[in-house]
Structures are given as C-alpha cells and as structure tokens.
Design an enzyme around this catalytic site. Structure first.
Site, PDB file in Angstrom:
ATOM      1  N   GLN A 103       0.849  -1.195   0.000  1.00 46.14           N
ATOM      2  CA  GLN A 103       0.000   0.000   0.000  1.00 46.14           C
ATOM      3  C   GLN A 103       0.882   1.242   0.000  1.00 46.14           C
ATOM      4  O   GLN A 103       1.898   1.287   0.716  1.00 46.14           O
ATOM      5  CB  GLN A 103      -0.915   0.006   1.228  1.00 46.14           C
ATOM      6  N   TYR A 177      -6.090   9.947   6.052  1.00 45.09           N
ATOM      7  CA  TYR A 177      -4.799  10.344   5.506  1.00 45.09           C
ATOM      8  C   TYR A 177      -5.019  11.346   4.360  1.00 45.09           C
ATOM      9  O   TYR A 177      -6.130  11.817   4.137  1.00 45.09           O
ATOM     10  CB  TYR A 177      -4.002   9.115   5.090  1.00 45.09           C
ATOM     11  N   CYS A 346      -8.294 -12.547  18.072  1.00 35.77           N
ATOM     12  CA  CYS A 346      -8.111 -11.126  18.371  1.00 35.77           C
ATOM     13  C   CYS A 346      -9.247 -10.678  19.272  1.00 35.77           C
ATOM     14  O   CYS A 346     -10.424 -10.916  18.983  1.00 35.77           O
ATOM     15  CB  CYS A 346      -8.125 -10.323  17.072  1.00 35.77           C
ATOM     16  N   CYS A 353      -1.246  -3.531  19.694  1.00 33.22           N
ATOM     17  CA  CYS A 353      -1.160  -3.159  18.286  1.00 33.22           C
ATOM     18  C   CYS A 353      -1.347  -1.671  18.042  1.00 33.22           C
ATOM     19  O   CYS A 353      -0.945  -1.163  16.983  1.00 33.22           O
ATOM     20  CB  CYS A 353      -2.194  -3.935  17.483  1.00 33.22           C
ATOM     21  N   CYS A 366       1.144  -7.723  20.427  1.00 36.23           N
ATOM     22  CA  CYS A 366      -0.217  -8.248  20.476  1.00 36.23           C
ATOM     23  C   CYS A 366      -0.472  -8.828  21.858  1.00 36.23           C
ATOM     24  O   CYS A 366       0.370  -9.554  22.392  1.00 36.23           O
ATOM     25  CB  CYS A 366      -0.419  -9.319  19.411  1.00 36.23           C
TER      26      CYS A 366
END
Length: 647
Positions: A103, A177, A346, A353, A366
C-alpha cells in the site's frame, strides 16, 4: 470444507488468488529509520505469509521524503534506493505461497511523529496530535505545485512497487490520511480547484490514479482503499464514497477495499470490543451493489464464521484481516483445516497493536500473541528435559503458561478451584466485552487438547512439594479496600461480585471509582435498568492505562446512557445507603443510593503459597500475572508465555 466461500479461488484484475483472505496493510514499526526493509521485518512477513493467507498487502509505505511519513520506523517507497529491500520483502512473501501487495500513502494531517512539516488539504489539525504537539500539529495547506509533486510521487511509488516484484499496489484513500483530507468537507476548506464541490474534492485522487496507471500500465493490479464514511458529522458519507468508487472503477481500479473512520473517529477505524464486530461491512455491501469490480470487506472480522457469512451473503468478494493475523498468523491454515477452535482470537483490545505501538513509538505487539514482532527470537521450542510442572491458577497467565509448557513437552497439572478463565469470566459478562469469551474458550480448549490435567480445587503446598519439579503461581489479584468507614457494610459490594452474580445491586447505584472497571460496571448496570451515578476522586475518568479507543468508545456510551458522573470528590464515609464525599478543600457532599459498588483498584494476591514452595526447596517457582502486578491481558499473557518458555 466448513468454509467453501472463504477458500474459493478469486481474482483481482489479472491476479489469481488461492482464497478470499487478504492481509490488511497494517504498519508494524519494524522497518529501519530511513524506511528501508529490515531483517526483523523480513522475519515477520515470512511467518505471516506461511499462514495460508491468499494476498499479503504489506504495510503502508510513504511516497515522498517531504511530509508523507506518518509513523516511526515506517516502511518507505519514496526512493529507488528502497527497491532493493522491497524486492526481498516481496520475494519472501511469495516464496511462502502467498501473493504480495503493498500500500502506498501520504499521511496528510495524521502524522503520528508530530514533526514538521505537516501538509494537508487545509489547516485543519488532527485534534489528538494538536493536544500533544500544540500549534506545530496544525498542517500547512498544500500549494498547487506541491499537490502536483505528490501526484508524481504516488505514480513513482507505484512504479517502484512493480520494479520490486509486488503483485499488486493499493492506493491508501481512507482513514483520514491525505487523500481523505481532500475528499472530506471536514478537512477540506479549500476554495480553489481542489476544494468545494465533489468534483474538486475528488480531483487529487483522480490525478493520483491516472499518475499510477501512466507509470505501471493498465494491466497491473491496482486497488484503492476507501472509508465508507469518515464518521465525521460534516464529513464524507457513503453516497459520496459510492460515487468515488464508480469513478475509480472507470479509471481502471481493479478492486475497492472498504474500511471506515479517521484517527479522530478511531473507534470506527480500529474498533475496540465495545463496538460491534463487522463494523464497516455495511459500507462494503453498499459499494459492492454499485460497482462491477471486486469489493474487499474489512472491520473486526475476527473469526472465520463471520468471514464466511459475509461472502455467502454477498456483502463482499474478499475478506481483509488486520489484527486477527497478528493474533494468529496461522488463522487461514487453521480455518482451512477445520481447526477454528485453535485460532488464537483477536480480542480487539487495541493495546499491543495500537497504544503500545503508535503512541509509545514501539514495534507492533499483540496481547494474545507474544511472538508477534519477535519472530526468530521468541518462540516455543522443545524442552531439553521433560518435567512435571504444577500451575496454580486458571486465568490468562496460568493457562498460557500451561499451554506453552505442554507444547514444550512438560507434563502439566493445573490447579483451579473455579471454572477456567479467572477474571476473564467476570470481565466478559457485559455484552460489550464479549470478545474476551473467545479468548477464554480458546485457552480452555488448548488445556484439553494438550492433555493438561486440570484439578478443580485450591492448591496447597503439600499438593506440590515433592511431587513436581517446577511450579508457576498465577493466582491473580484482589480488590483494594481503602480504609473508608462503612466500606464493609451490607449495601456495599465489589464490581467483580456484581459481574459474577455474587451480589445484586438495588435500583439506585453509586459506583465508587473511575477506572475501566468502574466505567464498565456502571454501563453494565445501566443496561440492566439501574439508575447509576459514578463518583470519582480524580478529575478525569479512565486517566490511567486505558487505550485511546476505549476512552472514545466508553465516553460515547456514558453520554448516551445518561449516567451521572461526579469527579473531584473522595468518598470519606459510607453509612447505609448514604455516602459522604469531600473535595480537596474539605467541603463535603452526601449521596443517597440503594447500593454502593466499589471499583477502587486491584492489587497483587500474596497468599504465601510461592514462599512456602520456595522454602520446601528442590523446585523452580515462578510467579506471573496479577499476583505479581495487576495489569492487563497483554501483561498476563506475555508473563505466562515467558514462564512457560523458561521451564
């Protein structure tokens, strides 16, 4: 196969994917300071790529060396000198059988580093950064020439990604962003051709897509991540997102990756457990109905059952996982093999994180997976000699120690007088904390599958001395009881007793305390129909060791619930249903309630067992978890893991 949709092959552009699972581009903070690929980053992605996920989109990489870098030790793609390391990264991912994507991004106003220059569409700051960094967090409005340079930088970054051997490039147009700064009226106050109308606000994105396509061609897979909405009252809604997706499709984008929120509305971007799961899937469904290219759904899709349902219902074509693949990089393999009960879940705590990473300038961690970020350094290995190990306490720390010890070949006996889980049982009672139930189920299941002998009673020294080679003491903490006259009265009860059903409050409840437990029990009781008031001696609730997303989410929940919050008053006496409290100047007030619930903190439980075992001699004794220092799941899990490795 239990998940036929999830493990069906798929296609994005001309890129064939072996399944519908995509790793979301989540930053690790493990690159070198100049943005180059580190050996640590390679080790990390090697392990993630081994997990069976179809496409790994490596974390966001900054596109220029002026103002696009957001975070510490962020991956860079701003220079041709980055290509060498990026090539190794792409090759490492592909060698494990996954496809490799990357990305590309410009942080805009959301610069965690807080260092100038900060550039954005307009001089509208990220408020959390401004509170930390002052006026230097106010971004400079980009000039037309600077915008042109950024457009070229995105195109050059895409070119570098192709040169490095990645299979796919994603443009980051979400999460507040730079591109979102232009798309959203909340952050775009411009009056030139990049502001005002919808066409003008989308102009930067259009030019970036065109720049990328001009430099990588029209056949290379190019995707776009968008927020379905930024969740700002004056922001960017789903209708405009749909139109942007249609424009992007017309310009040659091959898939739309749908998320939500910005850093100001972070609970919609990185949702905590108090926010419903599958939080942004509704937006992916809406976009999918409007475009003819694949849509990637994301947002707290923590378990494969949820992912399969999304695909079966036609709400997305692919599933994007961020935090779940940190919790368990083998998520995909375990789901494919029908071992969903072995997936380490999770819990959306956002502790390791997010808070301990971005806000403390550390590499990713984590709560439930101590190995993440320590690949090749911290791992379970066979013990040199099998031992008989006693674990006392069946909470998080105790079960994790037992799990690791059993994996290493030790014969483990776990003593626990209650059901397994420790305070996970009470902590997960409220529905808004239900993710903790998945962790409890996972750990308890591992005890059974690994052959840990669970003894359902309290352990005494005589049960252990002479019978075991080593012991792990994980007996948890205990509630603090400050010397307030009347605190042991019949109308006073502890929050833990409320959660476990050991105490039933009356209609009007006064909660003493202002930490997370106090807020959670207040919300739980209000949802159960009680009239609740919180009385706290400090000026701010949840001021200590509370994640930013919990502060935001719980603050909104308290406001919606209409719970009265009184701060700056210390309870000095409890008499029946009357509580007397004083401020710093000694002025007193009185409060009436049917019940008083205390949540005044918790301390270590020192019952003498560890000392007795050490006196008995002949064995190693380790104390872990809340019995040493009361803390969070992260601390308990990591302490248990390390104890299991040391045995």
């Amino acid at each position: 196969m239990r998940y036929p949709k999830l493990f069906a092959p798929g296609r994005i552009g001309n890129l064939e994917l072996p399944n519908r699972i995509i790793k979301a581009p989540t930053s690790t903070g493990m690159s070198n300071i100049d943005g180059s690929v580190s050996e640590r980053l390679i080790r990390h992605y090697r392990e993630v790529a081994k997990g069976g996920t179809g496409l790994i989109i490596a974390e966001y990489a900054y596109v220029d060396d002026i103002a696009s870098k957001s975070a510490h030790c962020q991956l860079g793609i701003s220079s041709d000198e980055h290509i060498s390391g990026l090539t190794l990264l792409a090759e490492t991912i592909k060698e494990q059988g996954a496809r490799a994507g990357i990305q590309i991004e410009h942080c805009g106003r959301q610069k965690f580093l807080g260092t100038p220059p900060i550039k954005a569409a307009s001089a509208v700051p990220w408020l959390a950064l401004k509170a930390r960094s002052g006026d230097k967090a106010i971004p400079e409005q980009l000039s037309i020439d600077e915008i042109a340079q950024i457009v070229e930088a995105f195109g050059d970054a895409a070119r570098r990604a192709v040169a490095a051997g990645f299979d796919l490039v994603e443009i980051h147009g979400a999460h507040g962003y730079l591109i979102t700064n232009f798309l959203s009226p909340h952050t775009n106050k411009r009056t030139d051709r990049y502001g005002g109308s919808f066409e003008n606000r989308t102009r930067l994105l259009v030019e970036i897509i065109e720049s990328a396509r001009s430099k990588i061609g029209h056949a290379f897979p190019l995707t776009l991540r968008l927020s379905g909405t930024d969740y700002e009252p004056d922001g960017f809604g789903i209708d405009e997102t749909i139109e942007v997706a249609r424009i992007a499709e017309s310009l040659g984008i091959d898939a739309i990756h749908v998320s939500g929120g910005d850093h100001h509305q972070m609970i919609h971007q990185v949702s905590p457990m108090s926010v419903p799961r599958l939080h942004n899937v509704w937006a992916a469904e809406a976009v999918r109905k409007a475009v003819g290219i694949p849509v990637i759904a994301s947002g707290s899709i923590t378990l494969p059952d949820f992912a399969e349902e999304i695909l079966a219902d036609g709400k997305g074509d692919f599933i994007s996982l961020g935090r779940p693949l940190w919790a368990d990089p083998q998520w995909s393999n375990k789901a494919r093999e029908g071992r969903q009960e072995d997936i380490r879940p999770c819990i959306r705590c956002n502790d390791g994180c997010l808070d301990r990473t971005f806000f403390r300038f550390r590499a990713v961690g984590c709560s439930v997976n101590p190995e993440i970020g320590r690949e090749g350094d911290l791992q379970v290995t066979p013990a040199r000699q099998a031992k008989k190990v006693a674990v006392v306490g069946g909470g998080v720390a105790g079960m994790e120690a037992a799990r690791v010890a059993a994996l290493r070949g030790h014969r483990v006996t776990l003593f626990e007088k209650r059901s397994l889980g420790g305070v996970l049982q009470e902590g997960s009672v409220a529905e808004f904390k239900s993710d903790l139930r998945f962790l409890n189920d996972y750990l308890a299941t591992q005890m059974d599958k690994l052959g840990v002998d669970v003894v359902r009673r309290r352990a005494e020294a005589a049960d252990i001395v002479g019978r075991f080679d080593a012991a792990v003491i994980a007996i948890g903490g205990q509630a603090s009881a400050p010397p307030i006259p009347g605190i042991d009265g019949p109308r006073v009860m502890d929050a833990i007793d409320v959660f476990n059903g050991g105490a039933t409050p009356g209609r009007r409840v006064l909660v003493l305390g202002g930490g997370e437990t106090a807020v959670e029990v207040a919300l739980y009781l209000q949802q159960a129909g009680r009239e609740v008031t919180i009385l706290h001696r400090r000026d701010e609730l949840m001021a200590r060791d509370c994640t930013i997303t919990d502060k935001i989410s719980y603050g909104e929940m308290l406001a919606r619930a209409g719970i009265e919050i009184i701060t700056g008053l210390q309870a000095t006496e409890i008499s029946g249903g009357r509580v007397t409290a004083a401020d710093r100047n000694g002025r007193t007030r009185q409060f009436e309630a049917d019940s008083v619930v205390t949540a005044l903190g918790y301390g270590p439980n020192r019952d003498g067992l560890a000392a007795a075992l050490r006196e008995g001699g002949g064995m190693a004794v380790y104390e872990v978890g809340d019995c040493v220092r009361t803390a969070k799941v992260y601390d308990a899990m990591h302490a248990g893991y390390r104890a299991g490795c040391r045995l």
